[in-house]
Design a protein around this motif. Sequence first.
Motif, mmCIF file in Angstrom:
data_model
loop_
_atom_site.group_PDB
_atom_site.id
_atom_site.type_symbol
_atom_site.label_atom_id
_atom_site.label_comp_id
_atom_site.label_asym_id
_atom_site.label_seq_id
_atom_site.Cartn_x
_atom_site.Cartn_y
_atom_site.Cartn_z
ATOM 1 N N CYS A 114 0.778 -1.239 0.000
ATOM 2 C CA CYS A 114 0.000 0.000 0.000
ATOM 3 C C CYS A 114 0.808 1.287 0.000
ATOM 4 C CB CYS A 114 -0.962 -0.008 1.185
ATOM 5 S SG CYS A 114 -2.334 -1.154 0.951
ATOM 6 N N GLY A 115 2.094 1.228 0.322
ATOM 7 C CA GLY A 115 2.912 2.431 0.271
ATOM 8 C C GLY A 115 3.328 2.915 1.649
ATOM 9 N N GLY A 116 4.478 3.612 1.687
ATOM 10 C CA GLY A 116 5.007 4.136 2.934
ATOM 11 C C GLY A 116 4.609 5.577 3.161
ATOM 12 N N LEU A 117 5.316 6.216 4.066
ATOM 13 C CA LEU A 117 5.045 7.616 4.368
ATOM 14 C C LEU A 117 5.594 8.508 3.261
ATOM 15 C CD1 LEU A 117 5.986 7.749 8.161
ATOM 16 C CD2 LEU A 117 3.691 8.014 7.189
ATOM 17 N N PRO A 118 4.841 9.521 2.853
ATOM 18 C CA PRO A 118 5.403 10.491 1.916
ATOM 19 C C PRO A 118 6.614 11.180 2.532
ATOM 20 C CG PRO A 118 3.018 10.739 2.097
ATOM 21 C CD PRO A 118 3.445 9.798 3.189
ATOM 22 N N ALA A 119 7.488 11.686 1.702
ATOM 23 C CA ALA A 119 8.707 12.346 2.179
ATOM 24 C C ALA A 119 8.367 13.451 3.175
ATOM 25 C CB ALA A 119 9.480 12.930 1.005
ATOM 26 N N GLY A 120 9.023 13.389 4.320
ATOM 27 C CA GLY A 120 8.840 14.413 5.331
ATOM 28 C C GLY A 120 7.657 14.208 6.258
ATOM 29 N N SER A 121 6.823 13.203 5.987
ATOM 30 C CA SER A 121 5.623 12.981 6.801
ATOM 31 C C SER A 121 5.904 12.018 7.944
ATOM 32 C CB SER A 121 4.492 12.414 5.940
ATOM 33 O OG SER A 121 3.366 12.077 6.743
ATOM 34 N N LYS A 122 5.190 12.223 9.054
ATOM 35 C CA LYS A 122 5.206 11.293 10.180
ATOM 36 C C LYS A 122 3.789 10.839 10.544
ATOM 37 C CE LYS A 122 9.413 13.382 12.045
ATOM 38 N NZ LYS A 122 10.087 13.989 13.230
ATOM 39 N N ASP A 123 2.862 11.069 9.625
ATOM 40 C CA ASP A 123 1.439 10.856 9.893
ATOM 41 C C ASP A 123 0.997 9.488 9.378
ATOM 42 O OD1 ASP A 123 -1.253 11.018 10.355
ATOM 43 O OD2 ASP A 123 -1.627 12.660 8.931
ATOM 44 N N LEU A 124 1.173 8.455 10.213
ATOM 45 C CA LEU A 124 0.772 7.107 9.814
ATOM 46 C C LEU A 124 -0.731 7.007 9.618
ATOM 47 C CD1 LEU A 124 2.993 4.928 12.168
ATOM 48 C CD2 LEU A 124 3.018 4.840 9.677
ATOM 49 N N ALA A 125 -1.492 7.569 10.530
ATOM 50 C CA ALA A 125 -2.952 7.479 10.436
ATOM 51 C C ALA A 125 -3.451 8.152 9.166
ATOM 52 C CB ALA A 125 -3.600 8.101 11.668
ATOM 53 N N ALA B 249 -6.015 -7.468 -2.812
ATOM 54 C CA ALA B 249 -5.542 -8.167 -1.615
ATOM 55 C C ALA B 249 -4.489 -7.316 -0.921
ATOM 56 C CB ALA B 249 -4.975 -9.538 -1.981
ATOM 57 N N ILE B 250 -4.886 -6.649 0.159
ATOM 58 C CA ILE B 250 -3.965 -5.803 0.908
ATOM 59 C C ILE B 250 -2.959 -6.690 1.627
ATOM 60 C CG2 ILE B 250 -3.751 -4.116 2.763
ATOM 61 C CD1 ILE B 250 -6.706 -3.374 2.216
ATOM 62 N N GLU B 251 -1.677 -6.448 1.386
ATOM 63 C CA GLU B 251 -0.638 -7.243 2.041
ATOM 64 C C GLU B 251 0.028 -6.422 3.138
ATOM 65 O OE1 GLU B 251 3.280 -10.012 1.162
ATOM 66 O OE2 GLU B 251 2.506 -8.735 -0.432
ATOM 67 N N PRO B 252 -0.181 -6.787 4.408
ATOM 68 C CA PRO B 252 0.581 -6.118 5.459
ATOM 69 C C PRO B 252 2.038 -6.557 5.400
ATOM 70 C CG PRO B 252 -0.729 -7.909 6.386
ATOM 71 C CD PRO B 252 -1.093 -7.813 4.935
ATOM 72 N N LEU B 253 2.938 -5.605 5.553
ATOM 73 C CA LEU B 253 4.364 -5.892 5.567
ATOM 74 C C LEU B 253 4.912 -5.711 6.976
ATOM 75 C CD1 LEU B 253 4.035 -5.869 2.499
ATOM 76 C CD2 LEU B 253 6.114 -4.495 2.333
ATOM 77 N N HIS B 254 5.977 -6.422 7.258
ATOM 78 C CA HIS B 254 6.643 -6.326 8.555
ATOM 79 C C HIS B 254 6.872 -4.850 8.910
ATOM 80 C CE1 HIS B 254 9.808 -6.678 11.583
ATOM 81 N NE2 HIS B 254 9.451 -7.939 11.725
ATOM 82 N N PRO B 255 6.751 -4.485 10.185
ATOM 83 C CA PRO B 255 6.866 -3.074 10.570
ATOM 84 C C PRO B 255 8.156 -2.389 10.132
ATOM 85 C CG PRO B 255 5.978 -4.350 12.391
ATOM 86 C CD PRO B 255 6.352 -5.336 11.332
ATOM 87 N N MET B 256 9.213 -3.152 9.863
ATOM 88 C CA MET B 256 10.457 -2.509 9.428
ATOM 89 C C MET B 256 10.299 -1.843 8.063
ATOM 90 S SD MET B 256 12.793 -5.846 8.547
ATOM 91 C CE MET B 256 12.180 -7.165 7.484
ATOM 92 N N PHE B 257 9.218 -2.152 7.354
ATOM 93 C CA PHE B 257 8.985 -1.535 6.052
ATOM 94 C C PHE B 257 7.951 -0.407 6.107
ATOM 95 C CE2 PHE B 257 10.114 -6.003 4.874
ATOM 96 C CZ PHE B 257 11.322 -5.707 4.246
ATOM 97 N N ALA B 258 7.520 -0.019 7.303
ATOM 98 C CA ALA B 258 6.415 0.941 7.414
ATOM 99 C C ALA B 258 6.768 2.308 6.851
ATOM 100 C CB ALA B 258 5.975 1.069 8.873
ATOM 101 N N SER B 259 8.000 2.732 6.973
ATOM 102 C CA SER B 259 8.330 4.092 6.558
ATOM 103 C C SER B 259 8.367 4.250 5.049
ATOM 104 C CB SER B 259 9.677 4.515 7.152
ATOM 105 O OG SER B 259 10.732 3.722 6.620
ATOM 106 N N ASP B 260 8.853 3.219 4.339
ATOM 107 C CA ASP B 260 9.093 3.430 2.912
ATOM 108 C C ASP B 260 8.268 2.554 1.981
ATOM 109 O OD1 ASP B 260 10.388 1.076 3.636
ATOM 110 O OD2 ASP B 260 12.125 1.424 2.351
ATOM 111 N N ARG B 261 7.656 1.489 2.514
ATOM 112 C CA ARG B 261 6.944 0.578 1.616
ATOM 113 C C ARG B 261 5.491 0.348 1.976
ATOM 114 N NH1 ARG B 261 9.846 -2.105 -2.170
ATOM 115 N NH2 ARG B 261 12.090 -1.741 -2.066
ATOM 116 N N CYS B 262 5.199 0.222 3.263
ATOM 117 C CA CYS B 262 3.826 -0.145 3.606
ATOM 118 C C CYS B 262 3.495 0.262 5.033
ATOM 119 C CB CYS B 262 3.627 -1.649 3.428
ATOM 120 S SG CYS B 262 1.890 -2.160 3.553
ATOM 121 N N VAL B 263 2.610 1.239 5.168
ATOM 122 C CA VAL B 263 2.176 1.679 6.497
ATOM 123 C C VAL B 263 1.168 0.718 7.114
ATOM 124 C CG1 VAL B 263 2.628 4.111 6.006
ATOM 125 C CG2 VAL B 263 0.366 3.162 5.518
ATOM 126 N N VAL B 264 0.783 -0.308 6.367
ATOM 127 C CA VAL B 264 -0.086 -1.373 6.889
ATOM 128 C C VAL B 264 0.826 -2.510 7.349
ATOM 129 C CG1 VAL B 264 -1.971 -2.955 6.392
ATOM 130 C CG2 VAL B 264 -1.896 -0.714 5.277
#
Length: 277
Positions: free
Chosen positions: A103-114, A139-154
Amino acid sequence: MSDLARFSINQMTVRQLGLPELVTACADLGVPGVGLWREPVREYGVEAAAKLVREAGLTVTTLCRGGFLTAADPDGRRRALDDNRAAVDEAAVLGTGTLVLVCGGLPAGSKDLAGARERIADALGELAPYAGERGVRLAIEPLHPMFASDRCVVSTLGQALDLAERFPAEQVGVTVDTYHIWWDDLAPAQVARAGAAGRIHSFQLADWVTPLPEGVLNGRGQLGDGCVDLRGWRERADAAGWAGHPVEVELFNETLWARDGREVLAETAARFREHAL
């Protein structure tokens, strides 16, 4: 029934094989399913790829990937929606009913996960009906939290289901990937939750090895090389309603990619028999 009847090899596991070589190797080894990736399929030609796979008698279990829906700017959002509509169209041509979303990570400069997660929901509001009209499930694929910033906030199945449940189950569900969820003690209950609602749209196996290889993105372990109870997760998914459906093995692994692709495919099939059945 063959012991490989449910086995599907994700194209990325043996990415060193071109599509014709992959199809031939699958046919020779009795592998009935493949999960395809958009980039090599586009390079070969979507219509040509569909014809090649169909004539070989293979089932396309998933297409990877859509997603990257967290852009905050209007142009980025428009480009993402256009690309995901194209991905849905490609999935329909290939004859697969499932498009996997990272689903994608955080946009550049953002800290707004919600906020990023809410933009995913907003995008799904446009994409889900489009996919449903074409017989494709997202099919939404949750990724391991180590990928939350750049690949998937889910990052968890629970988060993925909270998004999916805003839409009909025949339009939006989840991918259950052992590499990303094995650590989560809430995940077993979420697998049951997903199954009860008919929202398991893809099930993937990979192992977790330690120490993690340099470049963790490509550190998925061959089945049986790590600490994940692969058979246990397969049994859990089956108990939730996935019994009889394909089990895809998706490995990003530099060591495997450096080897002969047919050898890796045969080894993966053997490991599937040993560790997943």
